[in-house]
Enzyme design. Structure first.
Site, PDB file in Angstrom:
ATOM      1  N   PHE A 208      87.205  68.524  57.373  1.00  0.00           N
ATOM      2  CA  PHE A 208      86.204  67.998  56.436  1.00  0.00           C
ATOM      3  C   PHE A 208      84.819  68.201  57.016  1.00  0.00           C
ATOM      4  O   PHE A 208      84.560  67.837  58.161  1.00  0.00           O
ATOM      5  CB  PHE A 208      86.428  66.506  56.154  1.00  0.00           C
ATOM      6  CG  PHE A 208      85.527  65.988  55.072  1.00  0.00           C
ATOM      7  CD1 PHE A 208      85.812  66.222  53.735  1.00  0.00           C
ATOM      8  CD2 PHE A 208      84.358  65.304  55.379  1.00  0.00           C
ATOM      9  CE1 PHE A 208      84.964  65.778  52.724  1.00  0.00           C
ATOM     10  CE2 PHE A 208      83.498  64.854  54.371  1.00  0.00           C
ATOM     11  CZ  PHE A 208      83.807  65.094  53.051  1.00  0.00           C
TER      12      PHE A 208
ATOM     13  N   ASP B 131      81.912  70.514  64.632  1.00  0.00           N
ATOM     14  CA  ASP B 131      81.417  69.467  63.751  1.00  0.00           C
ATOM     15  C   ASP B 131      81.740  68.129  64.407  1.00  0.00           C
ATOM     16  O   ASP B 131      82.882  67.667  64.374  1.00  0.00           O
ATOM     17  CB  ASP B 131      82.095  69.608  62.379  1.00  0.00           C
ATOM     18  CG  ASP B 131      81.720  68.480  61.429  1.00  0.00           C
ATOM     19  OD1 ASP B 131      81.147  67.472  61.889  1.00  0.00           O
ATOM     20  OD2 ASP B 131      82.024  68.609  60.225  1.00  0.00           O
TER      21      ASP B 131
ATOM     22  N   LYS C 151      76.240  60.658  61.124  1.00  0.00           N
ATOM     23  CA  LYS C 151      76.867  59.330  61.166  1.00  0.00           C
ATOM     24  C   LYS C 151      76.276  58.419  62.237  1.00  0.00           C
ATOM     25  O   LYS C 151      75.198  57.868  62.059  1.00  0.00           O
ATOM     26  CB  LYS C 151      78.384  59.476  61.335  1.00  0.00           C
ATOM     27  CG  LYS C 151      79.073  60.007  60.074  1.00  0.00           C
ATOM     28  CD  LYS C 151      80.569  59.882  60.161  1.00  0.00           C
ATOM     29  CE  LYS C 151      81.318  60.446  58.964  1.00  0.00           C
ATOM     30  NZ  LYS C 151      81.429  59.555  57.828  1.00  0.00           N
TER      31      LYS C 151
HETATM   32  C1  LIG Z   1      83.594  65.645  60.420  1.00  0.00           C
HETATM   33  C2  LIG Z   1      82.668  65.368  59.279  1.00  0.00           C
HETATM   34  N1  LIG Z   1      81.760  66.293  58.937  1.00  0.00           N
HETATM   35  C3  LIG Z   1      80.900  66.080  57.939  1.00  0.00           C
HETATM   36  C4  LIG Z   1      80.921  64.920  57.206  1.00  0.00           C
HETATM   37  C5  LIG Z   1      79.940  64.737  56.084  1.00  0.00           C
HETATM   38  O1  LIG Z   1      78.916  63.877  56.467  1.00  0.00           O
HETATM   39  P1  LIG Z   1      77.948  63.261  55.362  1.00  0.00           P
HETATM   40  O2  LIG Z   1      78.791  62.421  54.472  1.00  0.00           O
HETATM   41  O3  LIG Z   1      76.935  62.488  56.157  1.00  0.00           O
HETATM   42  O4  LIG Z   1      77.338  64.399  54.630  1.00  0.00           O
HETATM   43  C6  LIG Z   1      81.857  63.929  57.524  1.00  0.00           C
HETATM   44  C7  LIG Z   1      81.927  62.692  56.732  1.00  0.00           C
HETATM   45  O5  LIG Z   1      82.906  62.006  56.673  1.00  0.00           O
HETATM   46  C8  LIG Z   1      82.746  64.156  58.589  1.00  0.00           C
HETATM   47  O6  LIG Z   1      83.669  63.254  58.931  1.00  0.00           O
END
Ligand SMILES: Cc1ncc(COP(=O)(O)O)c(C=O)c1O
Length: 403
Positions: free
Chosen positions: A136, A221, A250
């Site tokens: 994700f 990520d 986050k």
């Molecule tokens: C690993 C990862 N990348 C990206 C995101 C997306 O982040 P945002 O919701 O701040 O755009 C998330 C959100 O859960 C995530 O867990």
């Protein structure tokens, strides 16, 4: 005006289905709703509130910056952004920082940078992006396409091209995909939304080696794993595999929206003036709060505390499970913990969350089969014990409901 959950259905776009309660106040790991009911927060705003609610250092930073200067845009730089960037580069492999406002935006920047880098250095043929099933990376159209869950990216028309996927922890499948046409590989150094899945060390090392062999950039990520969540400042440091680009969001802002992409000077230079940008990215308010969060988290006390709290979480969860036998596995790292439900509760992880709210504890799911806990990194042992006592009652109710 009556402000209640019904109003949500009247005035909000129906893409969310929030719980019935509306929290109005938080302090540390405790939250109170409109009726004054108290909850222990094991969700942390989905791994965001790394220092709980209204941490004094973050409140002080917000107030102080709030009386100085709020916003400039990137036509001018600002002190909090520069200080935060310096601290991020000092503490990691990176030399350069790009600030965004969310995880998705940080990943969008990383992917665009990788494509530019490959175009400049190798030509248009080198555009393939490899990512992993169940990964994700956010909800912009590019990041959701790179994320490995078609259910989230289908139904919006033609997707950004040349994005392929294979299974996480399947090095042979990955090796079969990667080639000199691969521009970048995007992976979480522990899959969060996909079910709290740790990478095998051999897999992570193998991905790095194959990226090097084929001149592909490795993008980690760390939106969910970053800023202390796994007990290291960034998870790559515990894994012993260094990416070329890393994204963070986050917990970076401790609850104030901010994202960042960090990389080396060599790679960064390909995002030349005017190639990418954001009105708010690097906003002084966000960076001031993030700097306070970073200073507080990046200490041996907090990072070691995460490992100790993980041990307590696991001990208490295991004790509950010994009694009720609802999890087949308790997994994850640091304070990113998942309980995989047994066959009997397949598809029902959310029931634990719903019953938990009734018992006064907030938790999360990661997919339909994993109950997820991402509490504050500084949650007290007393709050962990109290929250787990409440969670046990929720488990008992789920077991009863399904008997
Ligand atoms: C690993 C990862 N990348 C990206 C995101 C997306 O982040 P945002 O919701 O701040 O755009 C998330 C959100 O859960 C995530 O867990």
């Amino acid at each position: 005006m009556t402000i209640n959950r019904e109003l949500f259905d009247q005035v909000m776009v129906p893409n969310y289905s929030p719980s019935a309660v509306i929290p109005v106040k938080g302090e540390g790991s405790r939250v109170w709703d409109q009726e004054g009911r108290e909850y222990i927060d094991f969700a942390g705003g989905i791994a965001v509130n790394c220092l709980g609610h209204c941490h004094p250092a973050l409140v002080a930073a917000l107030k102080e910056q709030g009386e100085k200067i709020w916003h400039l845009s990137n036509v001018m730089t600002n002190e909090p952004a520069l200080r935060l960037a310096k601290k991020l580069t000092d503490a990691t492999f990176a030399d350069k920082v790009y600030f965004a406002n969310s995880g998705a935006e940080a990943n969008e920047a990383a992917l665009k940078l990788a494509r530019r880098w490959a175009l400049d250095k190798f030509g248009a043929e080198k555009s393939q992006i490899i990512a992993f099933n169940k990964g994700f990376h956010g909800r912009t159209f590019f990041t959701v396409t790179v994320g490995g869950q078609a259910a989230y990216s289908d139904g919006f028309g033609p997707k950004p091209g040349d994005v392929v996927h294979c299974d996480y922890n399947d090095l042979a499948a990955f090796e079969a995909l990667i080639s000199d046409k691969t521009c970048a590989v995007m992976m979480e150094p522990l899959q969060g939304e996909g079910g709290i899945v740790s990478p095998e060390t051999e897999f992570a090392k193998g991905v790095r080696e194959l990226c090097d062999k084929h001149n592909a950039l490795l993008i980690f990520d760390e939106v969910q794993t970053g800023v202390g969540r796994t007990g290291e400042l960034y998870a790559y440091q515990g894994l012993g595999v260094t990416p070329d680009i890393l994204t963070t969001a986050k917990a970076l802002g401790g609850g104030f929206p901010i994202g960042g992409m960090i990389t080396t000077t060599e790679i960064a230079q390909h995002l030349k003036i005017g190639t990418h940008g954001s009105t708010y990215g690097g906003n002084p308010l966000a960076c001031a709060v993030a700097e306070a969060a970073f200073d507080t988290v990046n200490t041996p006390e907090v990072l070691n505390g995460v490992k100790e709290k993980e041990a307590l979480f696991r001990e208490l969860l295991t004790a509950i499970n010994d009694k009720y036998n609802v999890f087949s596995e308790i997994r994850g790292k640091g304070l990113l913990i998942g309980g995989v439900v047994t066959e009997q509760y397949a598809g029902k992880a959310k029931e634990f969350l719903t019953e938990g709210v009734k018992e006064g504890v907030m938790s999360l799911v990661a997919g339909a089969n994993v109950v997820r806990f991402t509490p504050s990194l500084v949650i007290s042992d007393a709050d962990i014990r109290e929250g787990m006592a409440r969670f046990e009652k929720a488990v008992a109710r789920v077991v009863e409901n399904n008997a």
